[in-house]
Design an enzyme around this catalytic site. Structure first.
Site, PDB file in Angstrom:
ATOM      1  N   SER A  86      15.090  41.241  53.544  1.00 41.88           N
ATOM      2  CA  SER A  86      15.528  41.863  54.801  1.00 41.88           C
ATOM      3  C   SER A  86      17.027  41.641  54.995  1.00 41.88           C
ATOM      4  O   SER A  86      17.826  42.013  54.148  1.00 41.88           O
ATOM      5  CB  SER A  86      14.706  41.319  55.966  1.00 41.88           C
ATOM      6  OG  SER A  86      14.946  42.038  57.156  1.00 41.88           O
ATOM      7  N   HIS A 195      10.788  46.482  59.084  1.00 37.78           N
ATOM      8  CA  HIS A 195      10.167  46.953  57.848  1.00 37.78           C
ATOM      9  C   HIS A 195       9.026  47.932  58.064  1.00 37.78           C
ATOM     10  O   HIS A 195       7.969  47.840  57.443  1.00 37.78           O
ATOM     11  CB  HIS A 195       9.726  45.755  56.992  1.00 37.78           C
ATOM     12  CG  HIS A 195      10.839  44.790  56.778  1.00 37.78           C
ATOM     13  ND1 HIS A 195      12.004  45.155  56.138  1.00 37.78           N
ATOM     14  CD2 HIS A 195      11.014  43.506  57.187  1.00 37.78           C
ATOM     15  CE1 HIS A 195      12.833  44.129  56.134  1.00 37.78           C
ATOM     16  NE2 HIS A 195      12.259  43.126  56.769  1.00 37.78           N
TER      17      HIS A 195
END
Length: 311
Positions: A86, A195
């Site tokens: 991430s 996500h």
């Protein structure tokens, strides 16, 4: 024998994480650079209150990751490979030489602000342990609706998955998961639904920002944890940096690929040791350690030894 630096995403941050960085000129240089770009003392970002905001968490992870990696590299403890989960992709890109630290700070500041503005409350992420991917995917499909969305977000391990979405939908999936035999469900310390497709507009805005930034080919190998593959072109890395906010994380596949590339030392940068725990089972003959729990002298010695063996 190759060395991998792993940069974590949100969830493992702790109050005081920047204050606990080693006392070293590279650390001070990184903090000073952050202060110049942000116009504020970065040490004000890691209080318990400040870390309630995703933007501050992401900046802390960027600053801490870059600072620690620079400290190691200054002692000739260099990586061969870099990857990040991430927001961890941002410090990986900085250390790879793809993006300047200044640009990464501005990118991360924008990323955090856009994410918080899009979903300021009632959204987040939840880990589900003990069920396989297809089972969790089926439960998500049962619960998901446009009004109350939930998505499968992180494929961290075969039976360690993360869902992302609305609080109520995540709770419904968690309840079904426990009935199916999940050993644990845990709400993560993440206040936004990362996500998943909810952040596709944010990804497009971040891509537009990166078009304005100067980017270069990486001088260390760069692994994407969204695609679980090596990226060479700056344009591909820019797409990865911008798009990972809306894409599932494939950490298990990424760690396995790293092992297949011959990585036998993997060091997790601050903060926490989540990636250490996830990666060790996938990399059976690799030494996987966290910089938060390993003395800096040991990290330097191990990395130097790894480089010597490679040579």
């Amino acid at each position: 024998m190759s060395t991998l630096f792993m940069f974590p995403g949100q969830g493992g941050q702790q109050p005081g994480m920047l204050h606990r960085l080693p006392d070293h000129p590279e650390i001070k240089r990184t903090l000073a650079g952050a202060a110049d770009t942000l116009g504020t003392d970065p040490l004000a970002l890691d209080s318990a209150e400040a870390l309630q905001h995703s933007r501050n968490v992401q900046l802390c992870l960027l600053i801490a990751g870059v600072a620690m990696a620079r400290r190691l590299i200054s002692a000739q403890a260099e990586p061969d490979w870099l990857t990040g989960l991430s927001i961890g992709a941002a410090p990986a890109a900085v250390i790879a030489g793809v993006l300047s630290f200044d640009a990464a700070l501005r990118f991360t500041d924008l990323r955090g602000r856009l994410m918080e503005a899009a979903f300021p409350r009632n959204y987040g992420m939840t880990a589900i342990i003990g069920l396989d991917t297809e089972t969790v995917r089926s439960l998500v499909q049962q619960v998901h609706s446009p009004a109350c969305p939930v998505y499968l977000a992180n494929l961290n391990a075969p039976t360690q998955l993360v869902i992302s979405g609305h609080d109520r939908a995540m709770q419904d999936v968690a309840t079904l998961a426990q009935k199916q035999g999940a050993t644990r469900v845990q709400r993560l310390a993440v206040t936004v639904p990362s996500h998943c497709p909810l952040f596709e507009p944010v990804a497009r805005s971040l891509q537009q920002f990166l078009v304005t930034c100067e980017m270069h080919r990486p001088h260390y190998h760069y692994l994407s944890s969204s695609d679980a593959r090596r990226l060479l072109r700056p344009e591909a890395i820019a797409t990865d940096l911008a798009g990972n906010v809306a894409q599932p994380v494939r950490w298990h596949d990424t760690a396995r690929l790293a092992w297949e590339y011959g990585i036998r030392l993997a060091i997790e940068m601050p903060g926490g040791s989540a990636l250490t725990g996830l990666s060790a089972p996938v990399m059976p003959d690799t030494r996987v350690i966290s910089s938060d729990t390993t003395p800096i002298e040991t990290l330097i010695q191990l990395t130097q030894r790894s480089s010597a063996n490679l040579g």
